[in-house]
Every structure is written in structure tokens, then in C-alpha cells.
Design a protein around this motif. Structure first.
Motif, short mmCIF file in Angstrom:
data_model
loop_
_atom_site.label_atom_id
_atom_site.label_comp_id
_atom_site.label_asym_id
_atom_site.label_seq_id
_atom_site.Cartn_x
_atom_site.Cartn_y
_atom_site.Cartn_z
N ILE A 20 0.84 -1.20 0.00
CA ILE A 20 0.00 0.00 0.00
C ILE A 20 0.87 1.25 0.00
CG2 ILE A 20 -1.63 1.34 1.38
CD1 ILE A 20 -2.85 -1.38 2.25
N LEU A 21 1.94 1.27 0.81
CA LEU A 21 2.84 2.42 0.83
C LEU A 21 3.43 2.68 -0.56
CD1 LEU A 21 4.72 1.74 4.19
CD2 LEU A 21 3.21 3.67 3.73
N GLY A 22 3.91 1.61 -1.20
CA GLY A 22 4.47 1.76 -2.53
C GLY A 22 3.45 2.27 -3.53
N GLY A 23 2.20 1.77 -3.41
CA GLY A 23 1.16 2.20 -4.32
C GLY A 23 0.81 3.67 -4.17
N LEU A 24 0.90 4.18 -2.96
CA LEU A 24 0.55 5.58 -2.72
C LEU A 24 1.56 6.55 -3.31
CD1 LEU A 24 -0.74 5.32 0.97
CD2 LEU A 24 -2.10 5.80 -1.08
#
Length: 607
Positions: A208-212
Motif C-alpha cells: 500500500i505504501l508503494g502504491g501511494l
């Protein structure tokens, strides 16, 4: 490298906006109980004839009535022959319907099955060595996560609520073995679910962090507290203006060495000096603690925890924690939490030690995720570098949970899906040497001294044994004298090979208050007046029982679990052989609130 047949399982789930009520798939009938006991017992064999045969050179009658023998014959200890497969269809949020709650059954029915990622390999760096670009990206990603509305399942509030829900009593288990129960509390701790569940949780948090920030190669830094230079709160988490900061941390520890055996005789604060990390007492204590955790616990049930079992006759059960959960992991949580802060748990009671020091709030501190990335790394090293085998039980491998990914899409993931870090497209920077591998404890007493003393005491007549149930009091070590040892000649592997049997020390019923931290140490053949000093640096130290506070139990409820400690290396290092026949087990209480129901015993475990 971990294989798909390895053993470890742990479910994971991400939370949507908090619904007004929590749907339950369990039967609504509930019986009123003044006290429920959560119980877990080790599946180990015990034969009184084997124990008596172990009293080499000493007639059984000369020992008198040993409490361990009587307890073993009369206790009718029930083991868990098979674990249970946990899935999202067998879990339900409690009826009170307050945040946090899982997705509704209709939502989970729409979950897609996990497929291995094809993204670039993500390399997790030690937080104290992380390059500037990685730190910058993490700050950006976490700032974006914090900026999302709480109703977004990718938000930091929702991510933190996942851990709260699974560890603070918001879930009940409705599996087949629990069908006769009104509601069986569910927790991802105290069983073989611990390691895989947290791996799933950290994996989706990282995705999720990478996607944001649009970077599918982003990797979460890990808190490398097993290396001397990483044995302090990483600097990247201490900037009050950063999204990585959390106010609920122990201010006395922010610039101190982490203590991986914190619940001992007291909290000794030693200022961290990055220029002098190689040779000091706290570093040696920490390295020895990690040696015991990683090197002595060679079998999956010792390292990862034993089977998840929902029910034994007349009890509700979970499992038994392994050394990966109960040792350094637990100490770091307590060391980081702020003793001056408090929060109200799901039990309605006030608990101190937030955020990291209380399971219901731990996920609110960003350092939690880097802490658990290191816990995950140690499991990875245990299975790869040390060549250990995970479980191969289908009940473990097929345990599954659902989590939101970065899209956000609900994903159903099984334990068998997460056993190989490379298949999940992440790895760990290994530039720091594993100094704990060579930190084998050394004897506190001259080798053989304690064994000879025990032999003489057997011949003279054993010291009075304590009465059980035994309530522990800090500062009052308790000696259980002359605990019989089965002869190690019984440990010859069966024809055709197989796993070498183990000598283990078993406490099959330890009762404690879930809302409080709890710990006692166990040492072998040390006079009680010296036992408090025999910590992980010394060969006589057999291990510890330790627990973090949680708030999932109703008022007045206690938990009952087991503790199984491998003894072969301890006995070899202190010079105890079959001719000694028995050992003195010394219990060293570190906290209040623990009761040991039955005396410890020593067994040969074949699996």
C-alpha cells in the motif's frame, strides 16, 4: 530457502470504514460464565515408566513422592493432535459492533485469491543504514497514508486497526471444534499463526505504501535490533516533525540501548553509543538472548509456536507461543511503549504502555512495522540461513485471511502463499553480520558443579518441593527439586531415520492475566539465591515465559497456556548426563500475576 511445504501460518485482514454494527456468523447464544479460561497444552508424550527409568543410580523410592509424577498421572493432560484451519469464514467481529471491524461476509465473498507478485525485487534495508532516498520515500508514503480518510482501508488508521482487531479481542472463532462454545476468543498470538499472519500484514502494508507513491519497488526499512549498531530506536523515527514519529514512546529509552530481556530484574538504561557497540554488557546480553531464541529452538513448534486449537474439553484454547514471539519480539514492544501513557482496551479496562507496549495500540506507532519486519527477517533467516523446517501440516498451510491491497482489492491469502520471501518479491539487506550466531551462553557455575550437587541432594533426599498451584512473586525464586529426566538413550531415532527426538521441559498450565505484562525465567541446577542472575548470558538459562498485555478478555478472565523449552543444549553445556537422573528446575518470577497450575516435567519429544 523456505519451501511451499514449510510450516507457518498467520491470517491477515485490512479494515474498511467502521460499520455501525459488527456482523456475526457465530451462534448468538451465550452462556454467562464468571470466568473463562483460554487454554493451550503441548502435544508431547509422557510415560511415568520412562521417567522412573531415568533415575539412574537412584531408586525411585529414595526420591519420595515427586509432585511432577503425581501430576502427570492424575492430570489427564489433553493434547492437540491436529491443528485447525482458520479462514475468514470462521471468524466474526464481536456483536458490539464498534471499530475496528472486519469486512462483512458479503464483502469477503468477493475477495480474490492471492497471486504471486511480478513486481521488481524490493530490498528491505536496516533502518539505521537506510539510504536517504529510501527514508524520503517512506516519509512521503506514510504522509500520504495518514492523509487518507479513516474510512479508506489503506489509511493509517485502518492499518493500525487491523492489529487492534486481531489482538484485542474483537474477533471470535466459529470453527467446527468451537461449535459447542458460545464464542471462542481469537488472537493471532500464542500459536503457529503468529509468524505468517504478521508476514501477511507487513507485506500488504508495504504494498500500500508503494502504491501511494507510485513505486512498486519501495521496501520498508527494518529495525535491525539484532545487530549491535541497530540496538537503539532508529534515528528516522525520532524526528517529531516526521510522519514516522509517535509520541507514545518511553522517553527514557529514546537514546538508550534496547534491552531484549527487559522484563528481568529491572529496567537498566544505558545511553546508546554508536562508537562503542561491540563490547558492553547490554550488547552481550542481547546477542545471547538472540542465540537462545534462534539457535536452540530448532523445531517449528519451539520457534514458531504450536498448533492453533480452538477447544479442549471444558476450556477454550488458542495455542503455545514460540521463541520468535516470546523473546526479543515481546521485549522490544515493552521497551518502546510509553509507561506514562494509557488507553482503554476492548475489555473496558485502562492499560498503560501505549502505543507499542499494548497490543491494542501497537499498530499506531510506525516503528511497529519496522519492528515486525525484523521479526519476519529472523523467521526468514531461521528457515534459510539456519536450514530449519517449517510446519507441513495442511491445517497450517491452508489457514487463510483477507487483506486489502494497494488497489484497494480484498485478497484472500493462505499461509502456503507466504512461506518464500523471494516469491513475494522482497529480500533483506544482509550487510550486518549475524553476531548472535556465535554468542553461545557460557556456564554461570563451573561446569559439572551443579550436576554434582544435584546428585548428592538426590542421595541425601530431595529438598521440600513447592506446592502447586504456585503463585509467583517477583524476587522469590522457586526451586522444584529433583525433576526426573528420561534417559537420553531413549532418543535413538527410529529405524529408517527421522527427526532426532528432543529432551524438553514442559509447563502444561500457566495461568496469567491477559491485560498485564507477564514473565518468568527458568534456570537449571542453580541455587535459588543465585538464580536471578542466571539470564540468557548463561548456559543454565533454559528460557522464559513472556506475554504482552492485551484487552480482549472480559473482566476477571484469565488465560492458561503451555510452555515447552528445549533442554538438550542446556544439559550438555552444564555437564548433566543420564547418570544424574534428575535436575533442579528453578523458576525466577519477573512480574506479578502468574500462577503455575502444575509442576514442570521433563519428556522425550519425538516430533
Amino acid at each position: 530457502m523456505a519451501t511451499p511445504s514449510a510450516r507457518a501460518s498467520c491470517p491477515l485482514l485490512l479494515l474498511p470504514s467502521p460499520p455501525p454494527a459488527c456482523p456475526s456468523i457465530l451462534a448468538t447464544k451465550r452462556t454467562q460464565r464468571r470466568r473463562r479460561i483460554l487454554s493451550c497444552r503441548a502435544a508431547v508424550r509422557f510415560d511415568r515408566r520412562d521417567v522412573l527409568a531415568g533415575l539412574t543410580g537412584v531408586a525411585a523410592g529414595e526420591l519420595g513422592a515427586h509432585p511432577g509424577l503425581a501430576a502427570a498421572e492424575d492430570a489427564s493432560v489433553v493434547s492437540c493432535p491436529r491443528g485447525e484451519t482458520v479462514t475468514d469464514k470462521l471468524l466474526a467481529c464481536q456483536e458490539a459492533g464498534q471499530k475496528p471491524c472486519p469486512p462483512t461476509p458479503a464483502a469477503t465473498a468477493a475477495a480474490v485469491d492471492f497471486t504471486p507478485p511480478t513486481s521488481p525485487m524490493r530490498v528491505r534495508q536496516p533502518a539505521h543504514l537506510a539510504d536517504a532516498e529510501t527514508v524520503k520515500k517512506y516519509r512521503q508514503a506514510l504522509a500520504a497514508m495518514r492523509a487518507l480518510p479513516d474510512s479508506d482501508p489503506r489509511s493509517f488508521a485502518s492499518q493500525a486497526a487491523i492489529h487492534q482487531a486481531y489482538c484485542d479481542g474483537h474477533y471470535r472463532y466459529g470453527g467446527p471444534a468451537a461449535a459447542s462454545k458460545d464464542d471462542a476468543p481469537f488472537d493471532v498470538h500464542f500459536s503457529w499463526i503468529f509468524a505468517p499472519w504478521h508476514r501477511m500484514y507487513i507485506y500488504f502494508y508495504e504494498r500500500i505504501l508503494g502504491g501511494l507513491i507510485g513505486d512498486d519497488a519501495f521496501a520498508l526499512p527494518y529495525w535491525n535490533w539484532d545487530a549491535p549498531a541497530g540496538m537503539a530506536m532508529p534515528a528516522i523515527f525520532k524526528d517529531a516533525g516526521s510522519p514516522l514519529y509517535d509520541a507514545n514512546r518511553d522517553p527514557a529509552h529514546l537514546g538508550a540501548y534496547v534491552n531484549l530481556d527487559i522484563l528481568n530484574t529491572g529496567d537498566t538504561v544505558i545511553p546508546f553509543d554508536p562508537q562503542a557497540v561491540q563490547n558492553n554488557q547490554v550488547v552481550q546480553n542481547n546477542l545471547c538472548t538472540l542465540y537462545v531464541q534462534m539457535m536452540r529452538n530448532k523445531k517449528a513448534q519451539d520457534f514458531l509456536g504450536d498448533k492453533f486449537c480452538a477447544e479442549y474439553p471444558s476450556t477454550v484454547s488458542s495455542g503455545t507461543s514460540g521463541s520468535l514471539e516470546s523473546m526479543a519480539h515481546t521485549s522490544v514492544h515493552i521497551w518502546a511503549g510509553d509507561p506514562g501513557s494509557s488507553t482503554v482496551g476492548n475489555d473496558g479496562q485502562e492499560h498503560t504502555g501505549a502505543d507499542m507496549g499494548f497490543l491494542g495500540t501497537a499498530g499506531r506507532d510506525p516503528v511497529f512495522y519496522s519492528h515486525h519486519a525484523n521479526v519476519d527477517r529472523l523467521w526468514h533467516l531461521w528457515a534459510t540461513k539456519l536450514g530449519r523446517s517449517n510446519f507441513d501440516d495442511p491445517e497450517w498451510l491452508d489457514t487463510s485471511f483477507v487483506f486489502y491491497d494497494e488497489k484497494p482489492q480484498l485478497v484472500r491469502v493462505r499461509v502456503r502463499d507466504v512461506l518464500d520471501a523471494a516469491a513475494l518479491r522482497y529480500s533483506y539487506d544482509d550487510r550486518e553480520p549475524l553476531r548472535w550466531m556465535d554468542a553461545r551462553p557460557t556456564p554461570l557455575l563451573p561446569k559439572g558443579t551443579a550436576a554434582a550437587t544435584t546428585r548428592r541432594s538426590l542421595l541425601r533426599g530431595a529438598a521440600p518441593a513447592p506446592a502447586f498451584p504456585l503463585t509467583l512473586t517477583p524476587g522469590q525464586s522457586v526451586e522444584v527439586p529433583s525433576v526426573p529426566m528420561p534417559p537420553r538413550a531413549q532418543k535413538t531415532p527410529a529405524a529408517g531415520g527421522g527427526t532426532q527426538p528432543d529432551t524438553v521441559l514442559v509447563f502444561d498450565r500457566i495461568e496469567f492475566e491477559p491485560g498485564r505484562s507477564g514473565k518468568f525465567d527458568v534456570v537449571i541446577n542453580v541455587p535459588p539465591e543465585q538464580a536471578a542472575a542466571a539470564g540468557p548470558r548463561y548456559s543454565e538459562y533454559a528460557g522464559s515465559f513472556a506475554t504482552l498485555p492485551r484487552g480482549g478478555n472480559r473482566s476477571g478472565e484469565t488465560a492458561v497456556v503451555a510452555l515447552v523449552l528445549p533442554l538438550d543444549e542446556v544439559l550438555a553445556d552444564i555437564g548433566v548426563g543420564d547418570e544424574d537422573g534428575a535436575v533442579n528446575v528453578v523458576i525466577v518470577p519477573r512480574t506479578q500475576g502468574i500462577k503455575i497450575i502444575r509442576p514442570p516435567r521433563i519428556e522425550i519429544r519425538e516430533r
